[in-house]
Design a protein around this motif. Structure first.
Motif, PDB file in Angstrom:
ATOM      1  N   LEU A  96     -20.957  -2.966  -5.465  1.00 45.04           N
ATOM      2  CA  LEU A  96     -20.290  -1.819  -4.831  1.00 45.04           C
ATOM      3  C   LEU A  96     -19.484  -2.284  -3.623  1.00 45.04           C
ATOM      4  CD1 LEU A  96     -23.176   0.815  -4.968  1.00 45.04           C
ATOM      5  CD2 LEU A  96     -21.090   0.797  -6.346  1.00 45.04           C
ATOM      6  N   ALA A  97     -19.805  -3.482  -3.123  1.00 41.94           N
ATOM      7  CA  ALA A  97     -19.061  -4.041  -1.988  1.00 41.94           C
ATOM      8  C   ALA A  97     -17.595  -4.276  -2.326  1.00 41.94           C
ATOM      9  CB  ALA A  97     -19.696  -5.360  -1.544  1.00 41.94           C
ATOM     10  N   GLY A 133     -11.895  -3.122  -0.801  1.00 33.64           N
ATOM     11  CA  GLY A 133     -10.553  -2.628  -1.105  1.00 33.64           C
ATOM     12  C   GLY A 133     -10.177  -1.409  -0.292  1.00 33.64           C
ATOM     13  N   PHE A 134     -11.081  -0.429  -0.222  1.00 31.13           N
ATOM     14  CA  PHE A 134     -10.787   0.796   0.529  1.00 31.13           C
ATOM     15  C   PHE A 134     -10.692   0.530   2.037  1.00 31.13           C
ATOM     16  CE2 PHE A 134     -12.421   3.035  -3.314  1.00 31.13           C
ATOM     17  CZ  PHE A 134     -11.310   3.838  -3.544  1.00 31.13           C
ATOM     18  N   LEU A 135     -11.566  -0.364   2.544  1.00 34.24           N
ATOM     19  CA  LEU A 135     -11.464  -0.728   3.963  1.00 34.24           C
ATOM     20  C   LEU A 135     -10.133  -1.419   4.239  1.00 34.24           C
ATOM     21  CD1 LEU A 135     -15.058  -2.034   4.816  1.00 34.24           C
ATOM     22  CD2 LEU A 135     -13.934   0.000   5.740  1.00 34.24           C
ATOM     23  N   VAL A 157      -6.200  -2.489   7.358  1.00 33.89           N
ATOM     24  CA  VAL A 157      -5.422  -3.708   7.442  1.00 33.89           C
ATOM     25  C   VAL A 157      -4.109  -3.553   8.216  1.00 33.89           C
ATOM     26  CG1 VAL A 157      -4.057  -3.494   5.318  1.00 33.89           C
ATOM     27  CG2 VAL A 157      -4.837  -5.741   6.068  1.00 33.89           C
ATOM     28  N   ASP A 158      -3.511  -2.373   8.176  1.00 32.91           N
ATOM     29  CA  ASP A 158      -2.247  -2.177   8.895  1.00 32.91           C
ATOM     30  C   ASP A 158      -2.429  -1.508  10.254  1.00 32.91           C
ATOM     31  OD1 ASP A 158      -0.564  -3.337   6.996  1.00 32.91           O
ATOM     32  OD2 ASP A 158      -0.500  -1.506   5.795  1.00 32.91           O
ATOM     33  N   LEU A 202      -4.922  -2.920  -6.340  1.00 32.82           N
ATOM     34  CA  LEU A 202      -6.093  -3.783  -6.335  1.00 32.82           C
ATOM     35  C   LEU A 202      -7.378  -2.974  -6.159  1.00 32.82           C
ATOM     36  CD1 LEU A 202      -6.723  -6.782  -6.549  1.00 32.82           C
ATOM     37  CD2 LEU A 202      -6.652  -6.909  -4.059  1.00 32.82           C
ATOM     38  N   THR A 203      -7.325  -1.949  -5.292  1.00 32.06           N
ATOM     39  CA  THR A 203      -8.507  -1.133  -5.060  1.00 32.06           C
ATOM     40  C   THR A 203      -8.942  -0.422  -6.330  1.00 32.06           C
ATOM     41  OG1 THR A 203      -7.926  -0.817  -2.737  1.00 32.06           O
ATOM     42  CG2 THR A 203      -9.448   0.773  -3.704  1.00 32.06           C
TER      43      THR A 203
END
Length: 454
Positions: free
Chosen positions: A142-143, A148-150, A155-156, A289-290
């Motif tokens: 689940l990580a 991906g969501f984090l 990230v921006d 990707l997510t």
């Protein structure tokens, strides 16, 4: 299978959750780190490879250490290294300090999987070993969508004035600290205790499982089956892995762990770069990707349903072949729908392969060298993964995504062929499988041992 088994499997899953989080973090942050530190191709390869080079050393050293000092002590060491070094990544002032801290974190990560696999192999009953080991990995994976969501969220940005990529390292470090606290309640492996002559302590741990079973209405049989002999009364040396009867198993699993990471971690590390080569922006590539990453936990869940119903080596071989086919589709996809669909299928099949590989691995070797063998073999996986960016990134830059995933497909098919020559393990006790007289092609049903567990 008692609630106590499930509790300990849950604690293993929690530790693996943050290990998987860390392993997939580099791929998610690849384009961001490239922009932040103005990385060249070689610099980016070093960042992506540093944790895996550390993991190579950690798997070898901590794997052997766990067979000497026990599974529990090795757990605590891996978590300490990982959490401290990942926290240091948050404050990395430049590229080289980040590479160093990622390398140290990798040492902890490298020891984590061999120790976890051995512990699960030591405590889970044969008839349900595949299902509940797969359950532990399912919870851990689940990580992947969490990363991906984090990444999409952080990230921006720069919450509280700190760059989003630094926050992602901080989250991983705090999670490892929570796992450290949870794992203090773990007992030592009773099979390991017995293998080193600490029989009274092994009996205490076994009695704990028996009391848990009796509390759930289990009654000892009036005419119990004969006890299964311990698989080795004399601790084996590392050299035994390269002599008969274990050498063939070592070779097959070595081929698996050298080739499988070319696809498994090649996808996770290069996915954003592949999408960028197709013209996707950072934001859109992270979105693709997510959604693709959702396949990881779903594939892991799917493995739970089949792991104890079919022979594990055939599940492993079929999933490797599936990775090759899905990878070819991903490398040649050109629209959002085909990119997400092929990426999702790849990650789903990849985690059936991953769980089958982990479970098949933990069943192959005697207790006294189980973690040593697992560590050495996983070290090949880490080395293979560390090397991958140095040839996959130039291949991507020169010939495109199609060429990268053609190479991936070839590696997966070769690994599937090697696994076909492995032993059968489904439903058998680890003592039966590690018996020198156990036939290579697998024992007939009449020789299978009734489920028996500490």
């Amino acid at each position: 299978m008692t609630s106590l088994h499930k509790r300990f499997a849950g604690i293993m899953a929690l530790g693996n959750f943050f290990e998987i989080y860390e392993l997939f973090l580099s791929g998610v942050l690849a384009t961001t780190l490239k922009r932040t530190f103005a990385l060249t191709g070689l610099d980016l390869s070093l960042v992506l490879a540093s944790a895996f080079i550390g993991a190579f050393l950690g798997a070898v050293a901590i794997g052997r250490l766990a067979d000497r000092i026990g599974r529990r002590g090795a757990y605590m060491l891996t978590l300490t290294l990982y959490s401290a070094a990942t926290l240091a990544c948050v404050f990395a002032p430049n590229l080289w300090s980040l590479i160093l801290f990622r390398f140290i974190a990798g040492i902890g990560l490298g020891g984590e999987l061999p120790v976890t696999d051995s512990f699960l192999g030591d405590i889970l009953p044969p008839a349900q070993r595949g299902r509940y080991a797969a359950w532990a990995f399912t919870a851990a994976y689940l990580a992947v969508p969490v990363v991906g969501f984090l990444g999409m969220t952080l990230v921006d940005g720069a919450p509280l004035g700190m760059a989003g990529w630094r926050w992602m390292f901080a989250i991983g470090s705090l999670g490892a600290l929570l796992t450290f606290l949870a794992r203090r309640g773990l007992p030592e492996s009773p099979r390991w205790l017995d293998s080193v002559g600490r029989t009274a302590e092994a009996d205490e741990v076994t009695a704990r499982f028996e009391r848990a079973a009796e509390a759930e209405a289990w009654k000892p049989p009036a005419d119990p089956a004969p006890a299964i002999a311990v698989d080795s009364t004399v601790p084996l040396t590392t050299s035994s892995l390269f002599r008969k009867p274990l050498a063939r198993r070592t070779l097959i699993m070595a081929v698996l762990w050298i080739l499988a990471p070319v696809g498994y971690y090649g996808f996770s590390s290069l996915a954003t770069l592949v999408l960028a080569s197709k013209g996707a922006t950072v934001t859109s590539s992270l979105t693709y990707l997510t959604f693709s990453f959702i396949g990881y936990p779903l594939g892991s869940y799917l493995s739970m349903l089949v792991m104890d119903r079919y022979e594990r080596k055939w599940i492993l071989g079929a999933s490797l072949a599936g990775m090759g086919l899905c990878g070819l589709a991903y490398g040649n996809a050109s629209t959002a729908v085909t990119i997400i669909a092929s990426g999702f299928c790849f990650t789903m099949v990849a985690n059936v392969m991953s769980n089958a590989g982990h479970i098949y691995q933990l069943e192959q070797f005697p207790t006294s060298v189980r973690t040593t063998a697992t560590g050495w073999l996983y070290s090949l996986s880490r080395l293979s993964t560390a090397a991958a960016p140095f040839y996959l990134i130039p291949l991507l830059d020169s010939y495109g995504a199609g060429a990268v995933f053609t190479l991936v497909a070839a590696a997966m098919l070769l690994a599937a062929l090697a696994v076909a020559f492995g032993v059968r393990t489904t439903g058998l006790s680890v003592e039966t499988i590690s018996d020198p007289g156990f036939p290579t092609a697998g024992a007939p049903a009449s020789t299978r041992v009734p489920a028996k567990t500490p």
